[in-house]
Design a protein around this motif. Structure first.
Motif, PDB file in Angstrom:
ATOM      1  N   LEU A  48       0.721  -1.086   0.423  1.00 51.41           N
ATOM      2  CA  LEU A  48      -0.351   0.017  -0.189  1.00 51.41           C
ATOM      3  C   LEU A  48       0.772   1.359   0.052  1.00 51.41           C
ATOM      4  CD1 LEU A  48      -2.682  -0.872   2.634  1.00 51.41           C
ATOM      5  CD2 LEU A  48      -2.978  -0.932   0.062  1.00 51.41           C
ATOM      6  N   ALA A  49       1.697   1.462   0.324  1.00 52.03           N
ATOM      7  CA  ALA A  49       3.079   2.334   0.892  1.00 52.03           C
ATOM      8  C   ALA A  49       3.551   2.476  -0.521  1.00 52.03           C
ATOM      9  CB  ALA A  49       3.659   2.190   1.617  1.00 52.03           C
ATOM     10  N   ALA A  50       3.804   1.513  -1.640  1.00 52.75           N
ATOM     11  CA  ALA A  50       4.396   1.888  -2.120  1.00 52.75           C
ATOM     12  C   ALA A  50       3.461   1.752  -3.165  1.00 52.75           C
ATOM     13  CB  ALA A  50       5.098   0.625  -2.992  1.00 52.75           C
ATOM     14  N   ALA A  51       2.521   1.717  -3.131  1.00 49.82           N
ATOM     15  CA  ALA A  51       1.235   2.028  -4.100  1.00 49.82           C
ATOM     16  C   ALA A  51       1.038   3.802  -4.036  1.00 49.82           C
ATOM     17  CB  ALA A  51      -0.284   1.774  -4.112  1.00 49.82           C
ATOM     18  N   LEU A  52       0.865   3.995  -2.706  1.00 46.80           N
ATOM     19  CA  LEU A  52       0.942   5.830  -2.867  1.00 46.80           C
ATOM     20  C   LEU A  52       1.847   6.314  -3.507  1.00 46.80           C
ATOM     21  CD1 LEU A  52      -0.518   5.776   1.158  1.00 46.80           C
ATOM     22  CD2 LEU A  52      -1.758   6.619  -1.215  1.00 46.80           C
ATOM     23  N   GLY A  53       2.765   6.018  -2.992  1.00 47.77           N
ATOM     24  CA  GLY A  53       4.354   6.783  -4.147  1.00 47.77           C
ATOM     25  C   GLY A  53       4.476   6.422  -5.160  1.00 47.77           C
ATOM     26  N   LEU A 220       3.728   0.948 -15.456  1.00 42.52           N
ATOM     27  CA  LEU A 220       4.052  -0.821 -15.202  1.00 42.52           C
ATOM     28  C   LEU A 220       4.935  -1.056 -14.431  1.00 42.52           C
ATOM     29  CD1 LEU A 220       5.309  -0.052 -18.946  1.00 42.52           C
ATOM     30  CD2 LEU A 220       3.351  -1.455 -18.593  1.00 42.52           C
ATOM     31  N   ALA A 221       5.302  -0.202 -13.766  1.00 40.03           N
ATOM     32  CA  ALA A 221       5.423  -0.429 -12.373  1.00 40.03           C
ATOM     33  C   ALA A 221       4.894  -0.757 -11.334  1.00 40.03           C
ATOM     34  CB  ALA A 221       6.859   1.234 -11.752  1.00 40.03           C
ATOM     35  N   MET A 222       3.203   0.061 -11.324  1.00 31.63           N
ATOM     36  CA  MET A 222       2.300  -0.924 -10.396  1.00 31.63           C
ATOM     37  C   MET A 222       1.392  -2.212 -10.755  1.00 31.63           C
ATOM     38  SD  MET A 222       0.085   0.420  -8.350  1.00 31.63           S
ATOM     39  CE  MET A 222       0.171   2.133  -8.216  1.00 31.63           C
ATOM     40  N   PHE A 223       1.287  -2.600 -12.154  1.00 30.89           N
ATOM     41  CA  PHE A 223       1.953  -3.708 -12.266  1.00 30.89           C
ATOM     42  C   PHE A 223       2.626  -4.779 -12.335  1.00 30.89           C
ATOM     43  CE2 PHE A 223       0.428  -7.559 -15.570  1.00 30.89           C
ATOM     44  CZ  PHE A 223      -0.718  -7.447 -15.545  1.00 30.89           C
ATOM     45  N   LEU A 225       4.558  -4.324  -9.657  1.00 32.41           N
ATOM     46  CA  LEU A 225       4.063  -4.490  -8.362  1.00 32.41           C
ATOM     47  C   LEU A 225       3.000  -5.792  -7.983  1.00 32.41           C
ATOM     48  CD1 LEU A 225       4.760  -3.456  -5.264  1.00 32.41           C
ATOM     49  CD2 LEU A 225       3.549  -2.019  -5.087  1.00 32.41           C
ATOM     50  N   ALA A 226       1.701  -5.411  -8.573  1.00 32.38           N
ATOM     51  CA  ALA A 226       1.037  -5.794  -8.301  1.00 32.38           C
ATOM     52  C   ALA A 226       1.183  -7.928  -8.652  1.00 32.38           C
ATOM     53  CB  ALA A 226      -0.581  -6.249  -9.301  1.00 32.38           C
ATOM     54  N   ALA A 227       2.124  -8.308  -9.607  1.00 31.44           N
ATOM     55  CA  ALA A 227       2.239  -9.255  -9.906  1.00 31.44           C
ATOM     56  C   ALA A 227       3.526  -9.960  -8.534  1.00 31.44           C
ATOM     57  CB  ALA A 227       2.871  -9.262 -11.630  1.00 31.44           C
ATOM     58  N   ARG A 228       3.849  -9.112  -8.107  1.00 29.92           N
ATOM     59  CA  ARG A 228       5.051  -9.344  -7.576  1.00 29.92           C
ATOM     60  C   ARG A 228       3.937 -10.096  -6.069  1.00 29.92           C
ATOM     61  NH1 ARG A 228       7.222 -10.072 -11.504  1.00 29.92           N
ATOM     62  NH2 ARG A 228       9.230  -9.339 -11.377  1.00 29.92           N
ATOM     63  N   VAL A 229       3.163  -9.131  -5.685  1.00 31.33           N
ATOM     64  CA  VAL A 229       2.027  -9.115  -4.357  1.00 31.33           C
ATOM     65  C   VAL A 229       0.904 -10.400  -4.537  1.00 31.33           C
ATOM     66  CG1 VAL A 229       0.078  -8.287  -3.240  1.00 31.33           C
ATOM     67  CG2 VAL A 229       2.351  -7.058  -3.456  1.00 31.33           C
ATOM     68  N   ALA A 230       0.459 -10.706  -5.728  1.00 24.52           N
ATOM     69  CA  ALA A 230      -0.148 -11.760  -6.009  1.00 24.52           C
ATOM     70  C   ALA A 230       0.279 -12.730  -6.119  1.00 24.52           C
ATOM     71  CB  ALA A 230      -0.869 -11.559  -7.329  1.00 24.52           C
ATOM     72  N   GLY A 231       2.101 -13.083  -6.267  1.00 27.88           N
ATOM     73  CA  GLY A 231       2.835 -14.628  -6.479  1.00 27.88           C
ATOM     74  C   GLY A 231       3.210 -14.983  -7.607  1.00 27.88           C
ATOM     75  N   LEU A 290      -4.646  -1.714  -5.158  1.00 29.55           N
ATOM     76  CA  LEU A 290      -3.317  -0.762  -5.487  1.00 29.55           C
ATOM     77  C   LEU A 290      -3.762   0.605  -5.883  1.00 29.55           C
ATOM     78  CD1 LEU A 290      -0.426  -2.599  -6.147  1.00 29.55           C
ATOM     79  CD2 LEU A 290      -1.284  -2.875  -3.958  1.00 29.55           C
ATOM     80  N   SER A 291      -4.394   0.786  -7.349  1.00 27.03           N
ATOM     81  CA  SER A 291      -4.941   2.154  -7.875  1.00 27.03           C
ATOM     82  C   SER A 291      -5.839   2.743  -7.400  1.00 27.03           C
ATOM     83  CB  SER A 291      -5.472   1.508  -9.637  1.00 27.03           C
ATOM     84  OG  SER A 291      -4.474   1.003 -10.053  1.00 27.03           O
TER      85      SER A 291
END
Length: 391
Positions: A48-53, A220-223, A225-231, A290-291
């Motif tokens: 969440l903090a990375a998404a806000l940044g 693209l960086a947010m995507f 990040l989402a992929a890493r969070v989703a495993g 995250l968005s």
């Protein structure tokens, strides 16, 4: 009888929302709700903090792009108010059906504040168009070069697109040369001239191109990040074309606050790439969360502006500008009624004394927004960001 334009637009919005809901229901029916809840459970405080940044960077850059476009149209838009308006628009886009109502509100508010509603709306439309063009340009290159489920199809279609576009351009020029000038044609030329000045001038193009590419990189960086969070452990080179497909799907007007086509296309793309459709749906769900979190500062903008709205004083008419002087009584003045106003001899006309109340309005400042109506007190330089974004 045809359908009125307003009702037709509302009907299309409802149909798009229903289509997005239907698509989500079909995905959940095929994959089960376990994928959805698993993706939500994986979101932690660090993500969440990375998404806000990332949201801060992309929003500031998007607001700067908007300010540059507005300046090209002759409207001054300070960066602080632009960032506040952009955050509010992102939150409304993410919270309301359709995914564009925040941009509509942003366009109308800026146009009214600048004293030119038409230019205010065109500034938002051109700013969004610049972001979409960057997505198309970078996306086509990524789909042609990087491995993806559609690379072979893209390589087959790409050689045909160039001649087709040149042919369409030649036909359009021929029709324009053989057609007598019309009112609609003059209006179209004027609009194209404004777009060229706002987007392609030597002063505007570098900043718009740089900010658009940087905003796309942030998404693209947010995507990723989402992929890493989703495993998902896929590399960035593998995830980039999949992210481009998801971002392109988000532009379809068949969604519920951005949800719907993005999840369907991402699930299909991950499945076609051998990464698993369930994983793709989980990535899309995490990306949506995250968005939404990245847009939450827009709630603060809404709250601050609601409480900071000027209240109507006891001696001032509702809706009057806060800095407008009071009406002055000028004895012996000759009345000059405004269109639709009282004329001499009417029941509301001035009395025999000849005293007429003449309202002195503050001069219209079409090139400046009232900074007091925004929660940012800084005075940024024109068109340039004071600090280092959605398509």
């Amino acid at each position: 009888m045809g359908t009125p334009p307003g009702r037709s637009h509302a009907l299309r919005t409802r149909l798009g929302t229903l289509a997005g809901v239907a698509l989500l229901l079909v995905l959940l029916w095929r994959t089960g709700t376990g994928v959805l809840w698993d993706g939500l459970r994986r979101v932690d405080g660090t993500a969440l903090a990375a998404a806000l940044g990332l949201g801060l960077v992309t929003t500031v850059l998007s607001a700067w792009r908007w300010a540059v476009v507005a300046r090209g149209l002759g409207i001054r838009l300070p960066l602080g108010p632009a960032v506040a308006d952009y955050y509010r628009a992102l939150f409304l886009n993410a919270a309301l059906p359709g995914g564009v109502l925040g941009d509509v509100h942003r366009a109308v508010r800026h146009g009214r504040s600048a004293g030119d509603l038409g230019r205010g709306v065109r500034a938002v439309v051109l700013e969004r168009a610049a972001g979409q063009l960057a997505l198309l340009g970078v996306g086509v290159a990524a789909l042609l070069v990087l491995p993806s489920p559609v690379r072979d199809e893209a390589r087959q279609i790409a050689p045909l697109l160039g001649p087709a576009l040149l042919g369409a351009l030649a036909v359009g020029l021929a029709l324009r040369m053989n057609r007598a000038p019309s009112r609609r044609g003059r209006a179209l030329r004027a609009t194209l001239g404004e777009a060229r000045a706002a987007l392609l001038s030597r002063r505007a193009l570098p900043g718009i191109a740089l900010s658009s590419v940087a905003v796309l990189a942030g998404h693209l960086a947010m995507f990723v990040l989402a992929a890493r969070v989703a495993g998902s452990g896929a590399s960035v080179a593998v995830l980039t074309p999949l992210a481009v497909l998801a971002l392109l799907a988000m532009g379809l007007p068949l969604n519920v606050a951005g949800w719907g086509p993005r999840e369907g296309v991402t699930a299909w793309a991950f499945g076609a790439a051998g990464l698993g459709a369930d994983t793709g749906l989980g990535v899309a769900v995490v990306y949506g969360v995250l968005s939404f979190v990245a847009s939450l500062p827009g709630v603060g903008v809404l709250v601050v502006r609601r409480h900071a709205a000027p209240r109507t004083g006891p001696g001032r008419a509702a809706g009057a500008p806060a800095n407008a002087p009071e009406r002055a009584v000028v004895p012996g003045a000759v009345p000059h009624p405004a269109p639709g106003g009282p004329y001499p001899g009417s029941p509301t006309a001035p009395g025999p004394s000849g005293a007429v109340r003449i309202e002195k309005y503050a001069p219209k400042e079409s090139a400046r927004l009232a900074s007091s109506s925004f929660p940012f007190s800084a005075e940024p330089s024109e068109g340039r960001p004071m600090t280092p974004e959605s398509v």
